[in-house]
Design a protein around this motif. Sequence first.
Motif, mmCIF file in Angstrom:
data_model
loop_
_atom_site.group_PDB
_atom_site.id
_atom_site.type_symbol
_atom_site.label_atom_id
_atom_site.label_comp_id
_atom_site.label_asym_id
_atom_site.label_seq_id
_atom_site.Cartn_x
_atom_site.Cartn_y
_atom_site.Cartn_z
ATOM 1 N N GLN A 1 -10.414 -9.793 -8.009
ATOM 2 C CA GLN A 1 -9.790 -9.000 -6.953
ATOM 3 C C GLN A 1 -8.292 -8.940 -7.210
ATOM 4 O O GLN A 1 -7.634 -9.964 -7.386
ATOM 5 C CB GLN A 1 -10.049 -9.595 -5.572
ATOM 6 C CG GLN A 1 -9.542 -8.676 -4.449
ATOM 7 C CD GLN A 1 -9.731 -9.247 -3.066
ATOM 8 O OE1 GLN A 1 -10.025 -10.437 -2.910
ATOM 9 N NE2 GLN A 1 -9.581 -8.421 -2.054
ATOM 10 N N ASP A 2 -7.760 -7.726 -7.233
ATOM 11 C CA ASP A 2 -6.368 -7.547 -7.625
ATOM 12 C C ASP A 2 -5.864 -6.226 -7.069
ATOM 13 O O ASP A 2 -6.645 -5.292 -6.856
ATOM 14 C CB ASP A 2 -6.278 -7.527 -9.157
ATOM 15 C CG ASP A 2 -4.969 -8.095 -9.674
ATOM 16 O OD1 ASP A 2 -4.052 -8.276 -8.867
ATOM 17 O OD2 ASP A 2 -4.884 -8.355 -10.882
ATOM 18 N N ASP A 3 -4.573 -6.149 -6.859
ATOM 19 C CA ASP A 3 -3.947 -4.901 -6.448
ATOM 20 C C ASP A 3 -3.440 -4.191 -7.689
ATOM 21 O O ASP A 3 -2.446 -4.614 -8.295
ATOM 22 C CB ASP A 3 -2.799 -5.182 -5.471
ATOM 23 C CG ASP A 3 -2.086 -3.920 -5.022
ATOM 24 O OD1 ASP A 3 -2.738 -2.864 -4.960
ATOM 25 O OD2 ASP A 3 -0.872 -3.986 -4.744
ATOM 26 N N ASP B 1 -10.722 -4.786 -8.800
ATOM 27 C CA ASP B 1 -10.715 -3.867 -7.664
ATOM 28 C C ASP B 1 -9.893 -4.492 -6.549
ATOM 29 O O ASP B 1 -9.768 -5.724 -6.462
ATOM 30 C CB ASP B 1 -12.144 -3.598 -7.177
ATOM 31 C CG ASP B 1 -12.276 -2.293 -6.400
ATOM 32 O OD1 ASP B 1 -12.890 -1.348 -6.915
ATOM 33 O OD2 ASP B 1 -11.756 -2.218 -5.269
ATOM 34 N N ASP B 2 -9.346 -3.646 -5.692
ATOM 35 C CA ASP B 2 -8.608 -4.076 -4.507
ATOM 36 C C ASP B 2 -9.543 -4.691 -3.473
ATOM 37 O O ASP B 2 -9.126 -5.482 -2.629
ATOM 38 C CB ASP B 2 -7.906 -2.841 -3.922
ATOM 39 C CG ASP B 2 -6.806 -3.183 -2.943
ATOM 40 O OD1 ASP B 2 -6.284 -4.318 -2.976
ATOM 41 O OD2 ASP B 2 -6.464 -2.313 -2.118
ATOM 42 N N ASP C 1 0.834 -1.190 0.000
ATOM 43 C CA ASP C 1 0.000 0.000 0.000
ATOM 44 C C ASP C 1 0.876 1.250 0.000
ATOM 45 O O ASP C 1 2.094 1.194 0.199
ATOM 46 C CB ASP C 1 -0.906 -0.007 1.241
ATOM 47 C CG ASP C 1 -2.195 0.754 1.028
ATOM 48 O OD1 ASP C 1 -2.302 1.475 0.018
ATOM 49 O OD2 ASP C 1 -3.101 0.637 1.870
ATOM 50 N N LEU D 1 -9.442 -5.606 1.527
ATOM 51 C CA LEU D 1 -8.529 -5.130 0.487
ATOM 52 C C LEU D 1 -7.430 -6.152 0.197
ATOM 53 O O LEU D 1 -6.803 -6.698 1.107
ATOM 54 C CB LEU D 1 -7.894 -3.802 0.886
ATOM 55 C CG LEU D 1 -8.864 -2.641 1.125
ATOM 56 C CD1 LEU D 1 -8.085 -1.371 1.442
ATOM 57 C CD2 LEU D 1 -9.773 -2.430 -0.076
ATOM 58 N N ARG D 2 -7.200 -6.392 -1.090
ATOM 59 C CA ARG D 2 -6.130 -7.289 -1.502
ATOM 60 C C ARG D 2 -4.775 -6.763 -1.050
ATOM 61 O O ARG D 2 -3.909 -7.536 -0.618
ATOM 62 C CB ARG D 2 -6.146 -7.450 -3.029
ATOM 63 C CG ARG D 2 -5.017 -8.290 -3.601
ATOM 64 C CD ARG D 2 -5.046 -9.705 -3.087
ATOM 65 N NE ARG D 2 -3.971 -10.510 -3.660
ATOM 66 C CZ ARG D 2 -3.425 -11.555 -3.060
ATOM 67 N NH1 ARG D 2 -3.861 -11.931 -1.850
ATOM 68 N NH2 ARG D 2 -2.464 -12.234 -3.639
ATOM 69 N N SER D 3 -4.578 -5.455 -1.108
ATOM 70 C CA SER D 3 -3.311 -4.879 -0.657
ATOM 71 C C SER D 3 -3.094 -5.134 0.831
ATOM 72 O O SER D 3 -1.951 -5.341 1.276
ATOM 73 C CB SER D 3 -3.259 -3.381 -0.957
ATOM 74 O OG SER D 3 -4.370 -2.711 -0.384
#
Length: 373
Positions: A286-288, A260-261, A14, A75-77
Amino acid sequence: MPEFHLDALRRWPDIEGADLVAVDATDRLLLDDAAATLAGTGPGDVVTIGDRYGALTLGAVALHGARDVRSHQDLRSAELALAENARRFGLDVHPGGLDATTLAGARVVLLQLPRSLDALDEVAALVSEHADPGVRLFAGGRIKHMTLAMNDVLARWFTVVEPQRARQKSRVLVASVPASDRPPSAWPASQRHDDLGLTVCAHGAAFAGTRIDVGTRLLLGVLDQAAPDAVTAVDLGCGTGVLATALATRRAAVHVVATDDSAAAVASAAATARANGVADRVRAVQDDAAGSLPDASVDLVLLNPPFHVGATVHTGVAHKLFEAAARVLQPGGELWTVWNSHLQYRPALERTVGPTRQVVRDPKFTVAVSTRR
């Protein structure tokens, strides 16, 4: 391995900066208020939800002896940050979805309170239904972001809701005794927008819920002009998937990745695509920052970037997404972006993506198209 301490946690991948931290006063207060309860838990008894970078999960393990702690981070991050922090300190993590599997039999749940009442409602409903009947839910937040309505939401699903003593501008609410007369969960919600011919579906933590925000509406108004020959597209930071679904309904030949994260956003986007009959051409991932998509692989990217990191106004996420769009676009591909006009993103788009021109502007928002060099 280095000795664990909360201040050594990092935010990666992040956005990092002097004003952005990986642990806050609420994390510390939650761990302290739950300490006595954590001491009596066995393997698999503890679940964390909304743990931003691992302070709650790893703190419960390293500081309070919890074992086999399950976690859900929207959140993926945040998942990646937890995994990396766990690796650095040699600790095990057990990530999962916001679902019955993650919550089954939990006796202690540590929750960083979401600012959205809808998000809190969905979490509380799932905990009350699937956790152990003796569960204690410790829900903490910054006092400036807390409202009495949060107590009311928890009271819908639990018989006992007890505010704890505040410390360093944070407070914890402890909910226990799941209600026997709890209502059925309302998630995901849905709403028909006849003016746009779309049904929007949303889980509790999805930004804007089932509404369509003003910036998205402005971009929808000029969407037909965007890369008319495109056959591959990405809705980057897709939220509930409005842009992806609208593009797919208007163009029968296009295939869209909605990425989207946020797990709640991706689940919402998939539901929105299904509700509008285009699930075969909209793939929700879902991806950063579209990290799993190949370089130079798409014709068109649509983007309505956030300008917050949590509760902090910060444009770093937008610039990260500009870089992601530049990477996945083919040469000559187009990025269509809408933003709050005062943010003045055009110079950054020129540098990162390529030549950029304004398409439309209203008193608050600007839509521009950038062509990949």
